[in-house]
Design a protein around this motif. Structure first.
Motif, PDB file in Angstrom:
ATOM      1  N   MET A  43      52.545 -23.098  33.683  1.00  0.00           N
ATOM      2  CA  MET A  43      51.540 -23.832  32.909  1.00  0.00           C
ATOM      3  C   MET A  43      50.155 -23.627  33.509  1.00  0.00           C
ATOM      4  O   MET A  43      50.026 -23.203  34.665  1.00  0.00           O
ATOM      5  N   PRO A  44      49.094 -23.930  32.742  1.00  0.00           N
ATOM      6  CA  PRO A  44      47.743 -23.788  33.288  1.00  0.00           C
ATOM      7  C   PRO A  44      47.541 -24.496  34.628  1.00  0.00           C
ATOM      8  O   PRO A  44      46.937 -23.925  35.542  1.00  0.00           O
ATOM      9  N   ILE A  45      48.064 -25.730  34.773  1.00  0.00           N
ATOM     10  CA  ILE A  45      47.863 -26.450  36.039  1.00  0.00           C
ATOM     11  C   ILE A  45      48.635 -25.817  37.186  1.00  0.00           C
ATOM     12  O   ILE A  45      48.374 -26.130  38.353  1.00  0.00           O
ATOM     13  N   GLU A  46      49.581 -24.909  36.874  1.00  0.00           N
ATOM     14  CA  GLU A  46      50.375 -24.257  37.912  1.00  0.00           C
ATOM     15  C   GLU A  46      49.906 -22.834  38.211  1.00  0.00           C
ATOM     16  O   GLU A  46      50.485 -22.178  39.074  1.00  0.00           O
ATOM     17  N   ALA A  47      48.859 -22.372  37.520  1.00  0.00           N
ATOM     18  CA  ALA A  47      48.401 -20.999  37.718  1.00  0.00           C
ATOM     19  C   ALA A  47      46.890 -20.885  37.900  1.00  0.00           C
ATOM     20  O   ALA A  47      46.418 -20.105  38.731  1.00  0.00           O
ATOM     21  N   GLU A  48      46.138 -21.651  37.139  1.00  0.00           N
ATOM     22  CA  GLU A  48      44.700 -21.413  37.074  1.00  0.00           C
ATOM     23  C   GLU A  48      43.958 -21.790  38.352  1.00  0.00           C
ATOM     24  O   GLU A  48      42.937 -21.190  38.685  1.00  0.00           O
ATOM     25  N   GLN A  49      44.462 -22.777  39.082  1.00  0.00           N
ATOM     26  CA  GLN A  49      43.782 -23.153  40.323  1.00  0.00           C
ATOM     27  C   GLN A  49      43.954 -22.074  41.393  1.00  0.00           C
ATOM     28  O   GLN A  49      43.063 -21.861  42.214  1.00  0.00           O
ATOM     29  N   PHE A  50      45.086 -21.385  41.380  1.00  0.00           N
ATOM     30  CA  PHE A  50      45.253 -20.250  42.283  1.00  0.00           C
ATOM     31  C   PHE A  50      44.327 -19.117  41.850  1.00  0.00           C
ATOM     32  O   PHE A  50      43.681 -18.469  42.691  1.00  0.00           O
ATOM     33  N   ALA A  51      44.259 -18.872  40.545  1.00  0.00           N
ATOM     34  CA  ALA A  51      43.406 -17.790  40.039  1.00  0.00           C
ATOM     35  C   ALA A  51      41.946 -18.006  40.434  1.00  0.00           C
ATOM     36  O   ALA A  51      41.211 -17.034  40.692  1.00  0.00           O
ATOM     37  N   GLU A  52      41.503 -19.254  40.515  1.00  0.00           N
ATOM     38  CA  GLU A  52      40.129 -19.553  40.905  1.00  0.00           C
ATOM     39  C   GLU A  52      39.843 -19.166  42.352  1.00  0.00           C
ATOM     40  O   GLU A  52      38.673 -19.011  42.735  1.00  0.00           O
ATOM     41  N   ILE A 105      56.856 -10.493  44.341  1.00  0.00           N
ATOM     42  CA  ILE A 105      56.624 -11.523  43.327  1.00  0.00           C
ATOM     43  C   ILE A 105      56.928 -12.891  43.935  1.00  0.00           C
ATOM     44  O   ILE A 105      57.984 -13.094  44.535  1.00  0.00           O
ATOM     45  N   ILE A 106      55.996 -13.820  43.750  1.00  0.00           N
ATOM     46  CA  ILE A 106      56.221 -15.218  44.112  1.00  0.00           C
ATOM     47  C   ILE A 106      56.149 -16.036  42.830  1.00  0.00           C
ATOM     48  O   ILE A 106      55.122 -16.058  42.151  1.00  0.00           O
ATOM     49  N   ASN A 107      57.243 -16.694  42.496  1.00  0.00           N
ATOM     50  CA  ASN A 107      57.269 -17.598  41.349  1.00  0.00           C
ATOM     51  C   ASN A 107      57.102 -19.012  41.879  1.00  0.00           C
ATOM     52  O   ASN A 107      57.921 -19.474  42.680  1.00  0.00           O
ATOM     53  N   GLN A 108      56.050 -19.694  41.459  1.00  0.00           N
ATOM     54  CA  GLN A 108      55.769 -21.010  42.045  1.00  0.00           C
ATOM     55  C   GLN A 108      55.360 -21.998  40.971  1.00  0.00           C
ATOM     56  O   GLN A 108      54.982 -21.632  39.868  1.00  0.00           O
ATOM     57  N   GLY A 109      55.467 -23.277  41.329  1.00  0.00           N
ATOM     58  CA  GLY A 109      55.106 -24.338  40.407  1.00  0.00           C
ATOM     59  C   GLY A 109      55.784 -25.642  40.792  1.00  0.00           C
ATOM     60  O   GLY A 109      56.243 -25.818  41.928  1.00  0.00           O
ATOM     61  N   VAL A 256      66.578 -38.994  41.434  1.00  0.00           N
ATOM     62  CA  VAL A 256      67.710 -39.513  42.207  1.00  0.00           C
ATOM     63  C   VAL A 256      67.261 -40.470  43.313  1.00  0.00           C
ATOM     64  O   VAL A 256      68.098 -41.167  43.899  1.00  0.00           O
ATOM     65  N   ASN A 257      65.956 -40.500  43.617  1.00  0.00           N
ATOM     66  CA  ASN A 257      65.487 -41.486  44.590  1.00  0.00           C
ATOM     67  C   ASN A 257      64.214 -42.192  44.103  1.00  0.00           C
ATOM     68  O   ASN A 257      63.429 -42.692  44.909  1.00  0.00           O
ATOM     69  N   ASP A 258      64.043 -42.204  42.751  1.00  0.00           N
ATOM     70  CA  ASP A 258      62.932 -42.925  42.113  1.00  0.00           C
ATOM     71  C   ASP A 258      61.556 -42.371  42.473  1.00  0.00           C
ATOM     72  O   ASP A 258      60.557 -43.103  42.453  1.00  0.00           O
ATOM     73  N   GLY A 259      61.490 -41.084  42.798  1.00  0.00           N
ATOM     74  CA  GLY A 259      60.194 -40.456  43.054  1.00  0.00           C
ATOM     75  C   GLY A 259      59.451 -40.225  41.747  1.00  0.00           C
ATOM     76  O   GLY A 259      59.890 -39.438  40.914  1.00  0.00           O
ATOM     77  N   GLU A 260      58.315 -40.898  41.560  1.00  0.00           N
ATOM     78  CA  GLU A 260      57.585 -40.839  40.293  1.00  0.00           C
ATOM     79  C   GLU A 260      56.766 -39.564  40.173  1.00  0.00           C
ATOM     80  O   GLU A 260      56.282 -39.008  41.163  1.00  0.00           O
ATOM     81  N   TYR A 261      56.590 -39.120  38.933  1.00  0.00           N
ATOM     82  CA  TYR A 261      55.888 -37.883  38.640  1.00  0.00           C
ATOM     83  C   TYR A 261      54.433 -37.948  39.087  1.00  0.00           C
ATOM     84  O   TYR A 261      53.725 -38.923  38.834  1.00  0.00           O
ATOM     85  N   ASP A 262      53.988 -36.856  39.751  1.00  0.00           N
ATOM     86  CA  ASP A 262      52.608 -36.744  40.190  1.00  0.00           C
ATOM     87  C   ASP A 262      52.105 -35.342  39.853  1.00  0.00           C
ATOM     88  O   ASP A 262      52.528 -34.358  40.465  1.00  0.00           O
ATOM     89  N   PRO A 263      51.198 -35.210  38.867  1.00  0.00           N
ATOM     90  CA  PRO A 263      50.725 -33.892  38.455  1.00  0.00           C
ATOM     91  C   PRO A 263      49.905 -33.171  39.524  1.00  0.00           C
ATOM     92  O   PRO A 263      49.758 -31.942  39.470  1.00  0.00           O
ATOM     93  N   ASP A 264      49.365 -33.914  40.490  1.00  0.00           N
ATOM     94  CA  ASP A 264      48.557 -33.292  41.538  1.00  0.00           C
ATOM     95  C   ASP A 264      49.390 -32.406  42.465  1.00  0.00           C
ATOM     96  O   ASP A 264      48.839 -31.643  43.265  1.00  0.00           O
ATOM     97  N   THR A 265      50.704 -32.519  42.360  1.00  0.00           N
ATOM     98  CA  THR A 265      51.564 -31.661  43.183  1.00  0.00           C
ATOM     99  C   THR A 265      51.369 -30.184  42.838  1.00  0.00           C
ATOM    100  O   THR A 265      51.545 -29.319  43.696  1.00  0.00           O
ATOM    101  N   ALA A 266      50.997 -29.886  41.592  1.00  0.00           N
ATOM    102  CA  ALA A 266      50.800 -28.489  41.185  1.00  0.00           C
ATOM    103  C   ALA A 266      49.700 -27.832  41.999  1.00  0.00           C
ATOM    104  O   ALA A 266      49.842 -26.679  42.449  1.00  0.00           O
ATOM    105  N   GLU A 267      48.601 -28.533  42.199  1.00  0.00           N
ATOM    106  CA  GLU A 267      47.497 -27.987  42.997  1.00  0.00           C
ATOM    107  C   GLU A 267      47.900 -27.850  44.455  1.00  0.00           C
ATOM    108  O   GLU A 267      47.576 -26.848  45.113  1.00  0.00           O
ATOM    109  N   ALA A 268      48.610 -28.844  44.981  1.00  0.00           N
ATOM    110  CA  ALA A 268      49.047 -28.788  46.379  1.00  0.00           C
ATOM    111  C   ALA A 268      49.935 -27.578  46.631  1.00  0.00           C
ATOM    112  O   ALA A 268      49.847 -26.921  47.672  1.00  0.00           O
ATOM    113  N   ASN A 269      50.806 -27.272  45.667  1.00  0.00           N
ATOM    114  CA  ASN A 269      51.688 -26.121  45.836  1.00  0.00           C
ATOM    115  C   ASN A 269      50.899 -24.819  45.828  1.00  0.00           C
ATOM    116  O   ASN A 269      51.173 -23.900  46.624  1.00  0.00           O
ATOM    117  N   GLN A 270      49.915 -24.718  44.955  1.00  0.00           N
ATOM    118  CA  GLN A 270      49.100 -23.496  44.910  1.00  0.00           C
ATOM    119  C   GLN A 270      48.314 -23.297  46.199  1.00  0.00           C
ATOM    120  O   GLN A 270      48.122 -22.164  46.655  1.00  0.00           O
TER     121      GLN A 270
END
Length: 287
Positions: A43-52, A105-109, A256-270
């Protein structure tokens, strides 16, 4: 100085300059011929920040796929926005290999957790990647119901015949992560301060699992650490072309341990994958 001497000197200078020009052109051509590292994000949030982060970026499009061509530390790197899902990823990977001939090739997200010991912002390095959507159901007649926990794996690469009738296909196929890429990722794991970095098994399918019992079933049967929708397709195509491959997935949530969704993880991974790419370039020169 005689006219003949001046002529000889002029000829020698021309030879020297021509040699320097040829050397410079040869070095430039050699630099251009370096195989790029391909970094994929669905997705854009999983690719574009690396591209920048790339230098000298050029954008190319092919179908629905977008490729950002640039450099990291003067080494060619391409970021591919593949789109979500197994089919998109398989097509984008094959296209990129044919078009750009990547060295790795690195597949990430992002991903959803299967392991209760993993928290949101933890990163899983794909020691193995597997397709958890390739399944064979039991033989049940009308009115006998559905028993998903009795479904068995189906290895689509086991033979060229019908996988549904081949007993050799009733196995889990794992694609191993490239050891050099894994080593580079381990070398820079301390740069990721928001969570821990571990090796594990990445499961992929065109399926979004929200049933905790089903997630636990995959965790037990396939030993999955996380699930996403792309990695196994990329791994399968990379394996077919013999291109080094690694999946790197951060937990954006964990039911499985009630970890709530956080979209900022995409940037951290990049940010982390950027460090992995730099380390891989420095230690192997991408070869």
């Amino acid at each position: 100085m005689s006219k003949a001497s001046r002529t000889i000197i002029a000829v020698l200078l021309l030879i020297v300059f021509a040699g320097c020009s040829a050397s410079t052109e040869g070095e430039a051509e050699q630099k251009e011929e370096k195989q790029p590292i391909l970094v994929q994000g669905p997705m854009p949030i999983e690719a574009e920040q690396f591209a920048e982060r790339l230098d000298d970026v050029e954008e190319e499009k092919s179908g629905t796929f977008v490729f950002y061509k640039g450099t990291v530390d003067d080494y060619p790197v391409i970021v591919a926005k593949t789109g979500k899902g197994m089919e998109n990823t398989a097509a984008a990977t094959a296209l990129a290999i044919e078009k750009y001939d990547p060295a790795a090739i690195i597949n990430q997200g992002t991903s959803g957790g299967h392991d209760p010991d993993l928290e949101v912002y933890d990163i899983v390095l794909g020691e193995r990647t597997t397709n958890i959507g390739a399944l064979k159901t039991g033989d049940r007649d009308e009115g006998e119901g559905i028993e998903p926990t009795n479904w068995i794996p189906m290895d689509l690469m086991a033979s060229e015949g019908s996988a549904g009738e081949d007993p050799d296909a009733e196995n889990i196929r794992y694609y191993d992560g490239d050891q050099d890429l894994l080593t580079a990722a381990q070398q820079v794991k301390d740069t990721h301060e928001e969570g821990k970095v571990v090796e594990g098994t990445i499961g992929s399918a065109d399926l979004w699992n929200n049933e905790v019992d089903r997630i636990q079933w995959f965790h037990e049967k396939y030993e999955t650490s996380v699930e996403e929708m792309e990695g196994a397709a990329g791994a399968q195509i990379a394996d077919a072309y013999e291109v080094p491959y690694l999946g790197i997935r951060i937990l954006s949530n964990n039911k499985v341990n009630d970890g709530e969704y956080d979209p900022d993880t995409a940037e951290a991974n990049q940010e982390y994958v950027y460090e992995v790419v730099k380390e891989y370039i420095s230690t192997t020169d991408g070869e």
